[in-house]
Design a protein around this motif. Structure first.
Motif, mmCIF file in Angstrom:
data_model
loop_
_atom_site.group_PDB
_atom_site.id
_atom_site.type_symbol
_atom_site.label_atom_id
_atom_site.label_comp_id
_atom_site.label_asym_id
_atom_site.label_seq_id
_atom_site.Cartn_x
_atom_site.Cartn_y
_atom_site.Cartn_z
ATOM 1 N N ILE A 1 0.832 -1.204 0.000
ATOM 2 C CA ILE A 1 0.000 0.000 0.000
ATOM 3 C C ILE A 1 0.869 1.257 0.000
ATOM 4 N N TYR A 2 1.943 1.233 0.762
ATOM 5 C CA TYR A 2 2.821 2.404 0.864
ATOM 6 C C TYR A 2 3.453 2.732 -0.480
ATOM 7 N N VAL A 3 3.900 1.720 -1.213
ATOM 8 C CA VAL A 3 4.592 1.956 -2.479
ATOM 9 C C VAL A 3 3.615 2.158 -3.634
ATOM 10 N N LEU A 4 2.556 1.355 -3.684
ATOM 11 C CA LEU A 4 1.671 1.374 -4.850
ATOM 12 C C LEU A 4 0.698 2.543 -4.837
ATOM 13 N N THR A 5 0.051 2.815 -3.702
ATOM 14 C CA THR A 5 -1.049 3.781 -3.706
ATOM 15 C C THR A 5 -0.944 4.856 -2.644
ATOM 16 N N ASP A 6 -0.125 4.652 -1.615
ATOM 17 C CA ASP A 6 -0.038 5.599 -0.494
ATOM 18 C C ASP A 6 -1.417 5.838 0.128
ATOM 19 N N GLY A 7 -2.240 4.778 0.134
ATOM 20 C CA GLY A 7 -3.571 4.885 0.721
ATOM 21 C C GLY A 7 -4.627 5.403 -0.235
ATOM 22 N N GLY A 8 -4.255 5.839 -1.404
ATOM 23 C CA GLY A 8 -5.205 6.422 -2.342
ATOM 24 C C GLY A 8 -5.635 5.448 -3.420
ATOM 25 N N PRO A 9 -6.309 5.987 -4.445
ATOM 26 C CA PRO A 9 -6.758 7.377 -4.615
ATOM 27 C C PRO A 9 -7.747 7.786 -3.517
ATOM 28 N N GLY A 10 -7.541 8.938 -2.976
ATOM 29 C CA GLY A 10 -8.334 9.354 -1.820
ATOM 30 C C GLY A 10 -7.961 8.497 -0.624
ATOM 31 N N THR A 11 -8.946 7.744 -0.133
ATOM 32 C CA THR A 11 -8.685 6.817 0.983
ATOM 33 C C THR A 11 -9.207 5.414 0.661
ATOM 34 N N VAL A 12 -9.340 5.071 -0.619
ATOM 35 C CA VAL A 12 -9.970 3.795 -0.979
ATOM 36 C C VAL A 12 -9.090 2.599 -0.639
ATOM 37 N N THR A 13 -7.780 2.797 -0.502
ATOM 38 C CA THR A 13 -6.902 1.689 -0.114
ATOM 39 C C THR A 13 -6.270 1.925 1.252
ATOM 40 N N GLU A 14 -6.859 2.789 2.033
ATOM 41 C CA GLU A 14 -6.332 3.089 3.363
ATOM 42 C C GLU A 14 -6.887 2.076 4.364
ATOM 43 N N VAL A 15 -6.108 1.058 4.650
ATOM 44 C CA VAL A 15 -6.513 0.029 5.607
ATOM 45 C C VAL A 15 -6.182 0.500 7.023
ATOM 46 N N SER A 16 -6.557 -0.292 8.022
ATOM 47 C CA SER A 16 -6.467 0.152 9.411
ATOM 48 C C SER A 16 -5.032 0.422 9.850
ATOM 49 N N ASN A 17 -4.105 -0.497 9.518
ATOM 50 C CA ASN A 17 -2.737 -0.268 9.972
ATOM 51 C C ASN A 17 -2.102 0.940 9.277
ATOM 52 N N TYR A 18 -2.506 1.199 8.030
ATOM 53 C CA TYR A 18 -1.967 2.371 7.339
ATOM 54 C C TYR A 18 -2.537 3.655 7.952
ATOM 55 N N TYR A 19 -3.801 3.613 8.357
ATOM 56 C CA TYR A 19 -4.390 4.778 9.033
ATOM 57 C C TYR A 19 -3.704 5.027 10.375
ATOM 58 N N GLY A 20 -3.393 3.942 11.105
ATOM 59 C CA GLY A 20 -2.645 4.105 12.347
ATOM 60 C C GLY A 20 -1.264 4.690 12.106
ATOM 61 N N PHE A 21 -0.614 4.276 11.018
ATOM 62 C CA PHE A 21 0.690 4.831 10.661
ATOM 63 C C PHE A 21 0.583 6.333 10.399
ATOM 64 N N ILE A 22 -0.461 6.747 9.687
ATOM 65 C CA ILE A 22 -0.641 8.174 9.393
ATOM 66 C C ILE A 22 -0.841 8.971 10.677
ATOM 67 N N GLN A 23 -1.685 8.444 11.582
ATOM 68 C CA GLN A 23 -1.949 9.157 12.827
ATOM 69 C C GLN A 23 -0.687 9.271 13.683
ATOM 70 N N ALA A 24 0.115 8.197 13.711
ATOM 71 C CA ALA A 24 1.286 8.196 14.586
ATOM 72 C C ALA A 24 2.457 8.975 14.007
ATOM 73 N N PHE A 25 2.729 8.821 12.706
ATOM 74 C CA PHE A 25 3.963 9.370 12.146
ATOM 75 C C PHE A 25 3.748 10.614 11.287
ATOM 76 N N ASN A 26 2.553 10.796 10.744
ATOM 77 C CA ASN A 26 2.286 12.016 9.995
ATOM 78 C C ASN A 26 1.761 13.128 10.890
ATOM 79 N N PHE A 27 0.870 12.754 11.827
ATOM 80 C CA PHE A 27 0.268 13.744 12.718
ATOM 81 C C PHE A 27 0.843 13.709 14.129
ATOM 82 N N SER A 28 1.725 12.731 14.416
ATOM 83 C CA SER A 28 2.403 12.611 15.718
ATOM 84 C C SER A 28 1.459 12.274 16.862
ATOM 85 N N TYR A 29 0.284 11.698 16.566
ATOM 86 C CA TYR A 29 -0.631 11.257 17.629
ATOM 87 C C TYR A 29 -0.284 9.807 17.993
ATOM 88 N N TRP A 30 0.752 9.624 18.771
ATOM 89 C CA TRP A 30 1.227 8.278 19.063
ATOM 90 C C TRP A 30 0.259 7.511 19.954
#
Length: 320
Positions: free
Chosen positions: A256-285
């Motif tokens: 998911i990280y290499v192929l789509t980065d969770g996109g287009p939009g959020t159609v390939t954003e699975v739960s662990n990828y959403y957790g990654f975004i919250q923890a490392f993109n927004f710093s909500y550990w």
């Protein structure tokens, strides 16, 4: 001369009596087992239980890089979990994960089973083909992701070039919201169907010949042999394969990280990828840790349910 009868020696009764085990033998055996398992248990504690405990502890806090003091603040320990219940993006990611897991596991079991049946033989040619089919499984996940990134990019993809040459151009599957998730399932299936194929092949080669020969003598055709004998023998193996692949399907992060980065939009954003975004993109550990704990609990419950269902059916069939 009369023969002198010699008395026959008799073995001592104690020689035929079973050796009595020492009174402390069972205790010594338990101590030996405990001593042998102790190093493994210590390593397991250090590399699994302690990080899991740290993750659970972090999920009970408002830990964030913007608020380091929140690391040890437990005044409202369930705030992250309450927020998850009202987070529509998280619930959408759970649905996306379930669709991806169902598609990839079903494809891997189907393709692996079909190829195992085709390659079940002892010739050198079949052995060479089995070796070739095992290659995707031993590649690093990031390499697999890069291979399929090329395959799904129309400008450089040999597949897209071939389709254009025959007058059937196709849009990029990973750029289309309707096909992006299924493209990831396809790439995941390509990498991991050899696992199912290998396990099923081993089970097929352990099936005894006697029931097959008896069924042939009774007039069974190939479909009946497959359904009532072969499938009955390999069903437990398929259950195990399904459980392993179900658990691993929640770890499709590199694809998911290499192929789509969770996109287009959020159609390939699975739960662990959403957790990654919250923890490392927004710093909500703390919030990301709560997402990880929910995923962990969900995987455990889902695996337990599938395992119980599969083993109960296998035991019921064996009893009848």
């Amino acid at each position: 001369m009369s023969a002198v009868l010699q008395p026959q020696p008799h073995a001592h009764p104690a020689l035929h009596a079973p050796l009595a085990r020492p009174a402390g033998w069972a205790r010594e055996r338990r101590l030996a087992f405990a001593g042998g398992l102790a190093p493994s248990l210590v390593v397991l504690l250090l590399i699994t239980l302690l990080p899991a405990l740290a993750l659970f502890t972090a999920s009970l806090t408002p830990l964030s890089l913007t608020d380091p003091a929140g690391t040890f603040r437990f005044d409202d320990p369930l705030v992250n979990y309450r927020q998850l219940l009202s987070d529509e993006r998280f619930t959408d990611s759970v649905g996306t994960q379930l669709k991806l897991s169902a598609a990839s596991v079903a494809l891997q079991l189907g393709v692996g089973l079909g190829l195992a049946l085709l390659l079940n033989g002892r010739s050198k040619a079949l052995g060479a083909m089995r070796t070739v089919f095992l290659i995707p499984m031993v590649l690093p996940p990031i390499v697999v992701a890069l291979i399929w990134k090329i395959m799904f990019t129309p400008d450089v993809s040999p597949l897209h070039r071939a389709l254009e040459a025959v007058g059937a151009p196709v849009r990029s599957l990973i750029a289309n919201p309707d096909t992006a998730l299924w493209a990831i399932a396809l790439a995941d299936t390509w990498q991991w169907f050899p696992f199912t194929m290998l396990m099923v092949l081993a089970a097929l080669q352990m099936i005894p010949e006697e029931p097959l020969e008896a069924a042939r003598l009774d007039g069974a055709n190939r479909w009946q042999l497959l359904r009532f004998i072969v499938f009955a023998h390999i069903r437990p193996v398929l259950v195990v394969c399904g459980l392993f692949r179900l658990i691993d399907s929640f770890k499709a992060f590199p694809l998911i990280y290499v192929l789509t980065d969770g996109g287009p939009g959020t159609v390939t954003e699975v739960s662990n990828y959403y957790g990654f975004i919250q923890a490392f993109n927004f710093s909500y550990w703390g919030y990301g840790s709560a997402i990880a704990m929910v995923i962990l609990a969900g995987v455990f419950v889902l695996s337990w349910g599938v395992g119980r269902l599969g083993w109960n059916r296998s035991s019921h069939d064996a009893a009848h």
